[in-house]
Design an enzyme around this catalytic site. Structure first.
Site, PDB file in Angstrom:
ATOM      1  N   THR A   1      -8.510  -3.519  -0.950  1.00 14.26           N
ATOM      2  CA  THR A   1      -9.130  -4.804  -1.265  1.00 14.26           C
ATOM      3  C   THR A   1     -10.207  -5.170  -0.247  1.00 14.26           C
ATOM      4  OG1 THR A   1      -7.129  -5.562  -2.347  1.00 14.26           O
ATOM      5  CG2 THR A   1      -8.632  -7.278  -1.609  1.00 14.26           C
ATOM      6  N   THR A   2      -9.904  -4.992   1.036  1.00 15.18           N
ATOM      7  CA  THR A   2     -10.847  -5.464   2.060  1.00 15.18           C
ATOM      8  C   THR A   2     -11.542  -4.314   2.783  1.00 15.18           C
ATOM      9  OG1 THR A   2      -9.052  -5.490   3.660  1.00 15.18           O
ATOM     10  CG2 THR A   2      -9.495  -7.554   2.511  1.00 15.18           C
TER      11      THR A   2
ATOM     12  N   ASP B   1       0.817  -1.214   0.000  1.00 19.01           N
ATOM     13  CA  ASP B   1       0.000   0.000   0.000  1.00 19.01           C
ATOM     14  C   ASP B   1       0.854   1.267   0.000  1.00 19.01           C
ATOM     15  OD1 ASP B   1      -2.313  -1.662   0.261  1.00 19.01           O
ATOM     16  OD2 ASP B   1      -1.817  -1.850   2.371  1.00 19.01           O
ATOM     17  N   GLU B   2       2.030   1.209  -0.597  1.00 13.59           N
ATOM     18  CA  GLU B   2       2.901   2.385  -0.639  1.00 13.59           C
ATOM     19  C   GLU B   2       2.485   3.355  -1.746  1.00 13.59           C
ATOM     20  OE1 GLU B   2       4.093  -0.727  -1.044  1.00 13.59           O
ATOM     21  OE2 GLU B   2       5.350  -1.192   0.676  1.00 13.59           O
TER      22      GLU B   2
ATOM     23  N   LYS C   1       2.155   1.971  -5.271  1.00 13.83           N
ATOM     24  CA  LYS C   1       2.775   1.449  -6.492  1.00 13.83           C
ATOM     25  C   LYS C   1       1.907   1.699  -7.722  1.00 13.83           C
ATOM     26  CE  LYS C   1       3.034  -2.602  -4.508  1.00 13.83           C
ATOM     27  NZ  LYS C   1       2.723  -2.247  -3.117  1.00 13.83           N
TER      28      LYS C   1
ATOM     29  N   ALA D   1      -4.095  -8.076  -3.919  1.00 14.13           N
ATOM     30  CA  ALA D   1      -3.567  -6.724  -4.156  1.00 14.13           C
ATOM     31  C   ALA D   1      -4.697  -5.751  -4.471  1.00 14.13           C
ATOM     32  CB  ALA D   1      -2.596  -6.756  -5.323  1.00 14.13           C
ATOM     33  N   GLY D   2      -4.446  -4.493  -4.208  1.00 16.28           N
ATOM     34  CA  GLY D   2      -5.419  -3.460  -4.585  1.00 16.28           C
ATOM     35  C   GLY D   2      -4.644  -2.229  -4.999  1.00 16.28           C
ATOM     36  N   HIS D   3      -4.563  -1.977  -6.298  1.00 17.92           N
ATOM     37  CA  HIS D   3      -3.787  -0.842  -6.790  1.00 17.92           C
ATOM     38  C   HIS D   3      -4.727   0.301  -7.174  1.00 17.92           C
ATOM     39  CE1 HIS D   3      -0.162  -3.609  -7.805  1.00 17.92           C
ATOM     40  NE2 HIS D   3      -0.304  -3.368  -6.528  1.00 17.92           N
TER      41      HIS D   3
ATOM     42  N   GLN E   1       1.881  -6.112  -3.097  1.00 16.82           N
ATOM     43  CA  GLN E   1       2.235  -6.149  -1.663  1.00 16.82           C
ATOM     44  C   GLN E   1       3.569  -5.398  -1.461  1.00 16.82           C
ATOM     45  OE1 GLN E   1       1.273  -9.626  -2.993  1.00 16.82           O
ATOM     46  NE2 GLN E   1      -0.735  -8.762  -2.738  1.00 16.82           N
TER      47      GLN E   1
ATOM     48  N   THR F   1       2.591 -12.628   3.081  1.00 16.41           N
ATOM     49  CA  THR F   1       1.805 -13.273   2.035  1.00 16.41           C
ATOM     50  C   THR F   1       2.602 -14.488   1.563  1.00 16.41           C
ATOM     51  OG1 THR F   1       0.473 -12.897   0.051  1.00 16.41           O
ATOM     52  CG2 THR F   1       2.650 -11.833   0.094  1.00 16.41           C
TER      53      THR F   1
END
Ligand code: IMP
Length: 430
Positions: free
Chosen positions: A301-302, A13-14, A16, A39-41, A225, A240
């Site tokens: 994501t969550t 979560d930086e 990317k 992942a969630g981008h 991640q 992970t």
């Protein structure tokens, strides 16, 4: 030709997604090499926000986008994402390729992930519940199914029947009657439909990427991640199940290490973490709450709130080493605008009082030793000129860079594409 890996230096979560999107402007292809839809981008431009879970961020600019063999793919989720992108008039089919060697996330993987977490109670890892760990277990245990296996439908059916039988037995042994058994026939029918939709995307992607490299193309490798979620080098077992490090890109795509020209580390100006596990600089007070609210720190994501804390130079210095980072993009500096003073962890004290300035094997039971710096206490949001950045911010950046041993090449002052300062725009592309 340039092959640039974009990698997270903390616990994910930086930011990317934003940087990959930015660099895609000059890339010929964007490739994911590990992880799955855990992942969630998040990418923002204009008044639009996109959250991608599986498809590489490059798709938003209609650039060749590849899911490498190291990715684990939940087909139903992938189709949902493709449909959403198509509804936004993005030409997905002509730009997306999926490795025929990528492993499938099967329905039982999600069940095992969720049931195990539930059973662990307070000791849970806090996974995303997407079946990622069990899918990688089966890959390494040689009982996984690859997307390419679907192309031989009758062989797939036989294999599925064998695996479902074994998984049903395991489920019953582990969780008793709590979980209904899986039906190979139903799964087969479902996957037959998935295959119809996805067949045009399935390719020999190691060949595709290597041919692009031979043609002198610019390729971006999009990590998911972050370094400390890496299964070998992260805060095990709170990690992970893939190699999130830059080194993972070679095996996860099928290219040799000699092809890599740059590794860009993405660094959040403070630290966050989702899920359980040690976090030495975590702030459980009003400062932590301020970081969470100013930084909108909720999982893409969550939706879970992210734990927040001060910048930890030990972590990022280790990430610089583990990934061979050549320069850094520092993200979310504007989130620190309101702080009077800022702290940076420059060392840890262990329970016996010993001081160390490198990372121990376990981050449990260490107390960070901080250095304090003055905050800038003015709005930096959206600044696009380096000369306009407050002097305290420049000092903070300089100290970060000195402590972690990598130069800063990109500064982000807001979530949008435009809110970025690229110090040397030509540095990555030859
Ligand atoms: P899993 O990848 O779902 O198995 O979750 C393992 C750990 O990695 C948990 O602590 C998750 O919160 C964390 N994790 C997985 N994906 C991401 C991500 O994209 N960003 C941040 N944390 C993640």
């Amino acid at each position: 030709m340039a092959c640039v890996i974009v990698v997270g230096t903390q616990w994910g979560d930086e930011g990317k997604g934003k940087i990959v999107d930015l660099l895609t402007e000059r890339a010929d292809a964007v490739v994911r090499y590990q992880g799955g839809n855990n992942a969630g981008h998040t990418v923002m431009f204009g008044d639009k926000t996109f959250i991608l879970h599986l498809v590489p961020s490059g798709i938003l600019r209609e650039t060749t986008s590849i899911l490498g063999n190291g990715v684990v793919v939940d087909l139903a989720e992938l189709i949902k994402e493709i449909d959403e992108l198509e509804q936004m008039a993005i030409a997905v089919e002509s730009h997306l390729s999926i490795s025929d060697r990528a492993q499938l996330v099967m329905p039982w993987h999600k069940t095992f992930d969720l049931m195990r977490e539930e059973r662990k109670g307070k000791k849970k890892i806090g996974t995303t519940g997407r079946g990622i760990g069990p899918a990688y277990e089966d890959k390494v245990g040689r009982s996984g199914i690859r997307i390419g296996d679907l192309l031989e439908l009758e062989q797939f059916r036989t294999r599925l029947e064998e695996i479902v039988d074994e998984k049903n037995q395991l489920l019953e042994q582990c969780f008793g009657a709590d979980v209904p058994a899986f039906s190979a026939e139903e799964i087969f029918k479902e996957f037959e439909v998935h295959l119809k939709k996805l067949k045009p995307y399935i390719r020999d992607t190691p060949l595709l990427v290597n041919q692009m490299i031979e043609e002198g193309k610019n390729i971006l490798f999009e990590g998911a991640q972050g370094t400390f979620l890496d299964v070998d080098h992260g805060t095990y077992p709170f990690v992970t199940s893939s190699n999130t490090l830059a080194g993972g890109a070679c095996a996860g795509v099928g290219i040799g290490p000699t092809r890599i020209t740059d590794v860009l580390g993405i660094v959040k100006a403070y630290t966050t973490r989702v899920g359980s596990g040690p976090f030495p600089t975590e702030l459980l007070d009003s400062y932590g709450e301020l970081l969470q609210s100013e930084g909108h720190e909720f999982g893409a994501t969550t939706g879970r709130p992210r734990r927040c804390g001060w910048f930890d130079a030990l972590l990022v210095r280790q990430a610089v080493r583990l990934n061979g980072i050549t320069s850094m993009a520092v993200m979310k500096l504007d989130v620190l605008d309101k702080f009077e003073t800022l702290k940076i962890a420059v060392g840890y004290r262990s329970s016996n009082g010993e001081f160390r300035d490198n990372l121990p094997r376990s981050l449990e039971n260490v107390t960070p030793v901080y250095e304090e710096m003055p905050g800038w206490q003015c709005s930096s949001e959206g600044i696009t000129e380096y000369a306009q950045l407050p002097s305290e911010m420049l000092a903070y950046l300089e100290r970060m860079s000195e402590l972690v041993g990598a130069k800063v090449s990109i500064i982000s002052t807001g979530p949008k594409r435009e809110e970025t300062i690229v110090l040397n725009p030509d540095q990555f592309w030859i």
